[in-house]
Design an enzyme around this catalytic site. Sequence first.
Site, mmCIF file in Angstrom:
data_model
loop_
_atom_site.group_PDB
_atom_site.id
_atom_site.type_symbol
_atom_site.label_atom_id
_atom_site.label_comp_id
_atom_site.label_asym_id
_atom_site.label_seq_id
_atom_site.Cartn_x
_atom_site.Cartn_y
_atom_site.Cartn_z
ATOM 1 C CG HIS A 1 -5.168 -12.755 85.655
ATOM 2 N ND1 HIS A 1 -4.415 -11.759 86.311
ATOM 3 C CD2 HIS A 1 -5.248 -13.904 85.960
ATOM 4 C CE1 HIS A 1 -3.755 -12.604 87.104
ATOM 5 N NE2 HIS A 1 -4.253 -13.959 86.961
ATOM 6 C CG ASP B 1 -3.317 -11.996 79.481
ATOM 7 O OD1 ASP B 1 -2.410 -12.910 79.177
ATOM 8 O OD2 ASP B 1 -3.969 -11.958 80.516
ATOM 9 C CD GLN C 1 -4.901 -19.325 81.641
ATOM 10 O OE1 GLN C 1 -4.908 -20.450 81.210
ATOM 11 N NE2 GLN C 1 -4.592 -19.018 83.002
ATOM 12 C CE LYS D 1 -0.751 -18.404 84.200
ATOM 13 N NZ LYS D 1 -1.469 -18.932 85.186
ATOM 14 C CB CYS E 1 -6.285 -12.996 89.501
ATOM 15 S SG CYS E 1 -5.115 -13.407 90.788
#
Length: 410
Positions: A123, A199, A202, A225, A365
């Site tokens: 991303h 990261d 997700q 999220k 993105c």
Amino acid sequence: MVKLDAEKLKKDFPILDQVINDEPLVYLDNAATTQKPKQVLEALAAYYQTDNANVHRGVHTLAERATRDYEASREKARRFINAKSTKEILFTRGTTTGLNWVAAFAKEILKPGDEVLISVMEHHSNLIPWQEACRQTGAKLVYAYLKDGQLDLDDVRSKLSPKTRFVSLAHVSNVLGAINPVKEIAEWAHAKGAYMVVDGAQSAPHMPIDVQDLDCDFFTLSGHKMLGPTGIGLLYGKEDVLNQMTPLEFGGEMIDFVSEQEASWKDLPWKFEAGTPNIAGAIALGAAFDYLDALGMESIHAHEQELVAYLLPKLQDIEGLTLYGPLDPHRRAGVLSFNLEGLHPHDVATALDYEGVAVRAGHHCAQPLLGHLGISSAARASLYVYNTKADCDKLVEALLKTKEFFNGTL
């Protein structure tokens, strides 16, 4: 592990009980943001209705209650990702802020000739901060690429070297849905003397996270999220590493002592949290952690994998549909990006919206990844705890209707 009843869970989410274009809403844009259960909405409202006060500063009852609940959320976050201490949990605005903080730390370390290893699937939030860090220090940004729709681990290993100072990777791709083996990669990175940054935007909402087991040096996530409000997130860092970092923001709340010419910082974690924090957001995020903990992250992951295994072959059966990412449902999370031959993804998403199905369309993105795939944009359906097999069927039905409509007009 308890099997989730997603249809029953829908009743906790007021926004899902509505009609869009004369069709019941089927919300499949969860990788962008998730909906909020009433328990989170009530926690957000309760703070403003009964406890609204600044934290860590007052001795009156409202201030003490606000501080108690704010710090209780930090402890909930610690348990959720299994950090050793609440000193390792920093409240941020979200994943993007956390990654920028880490990249700022990197600028203090990197020098010409050093390397930062990321992947082409990142991303922009895990790409642009590293571009800037390398540009400003003379370090080199190195990319690992893909094989069979997922990260090429041989490429990762071949590009790790004694020059590598940071490795920063998505745990789960927001386009491909691919789950990256960050625990294994962290071991490789540490063997080269590099920091491992994950990261988790997700992954944290969708599967159990144990930062001690992953042995990453940093881990980021976004509250919105994972059923929480916008504008709140976390940066986890190992305590010894955070003690080496300089705060990026300065002012009230993060100071210990100030004289006319110098100041000293509070201990972790507060030295990084300047100014009035997002108190309501942090407290409501704590309610989101409670909700997810009650469901069980193993159960959530199993539910999503069941949906992926159900939906994946149905999408593959649609003539002219190209699916991106690994085809093995066990190697991916509930993110499915695709294109329909001859149709722009925005047209597809608009047509699906006419059927009440909300999906994402665009470059997500992740423009370097889409360029690597030879496309400029894609449609994306993403699943969560309140999605059902009926939602999956509705998506497939809407896609077939879309194909039929556009084929009749071409």
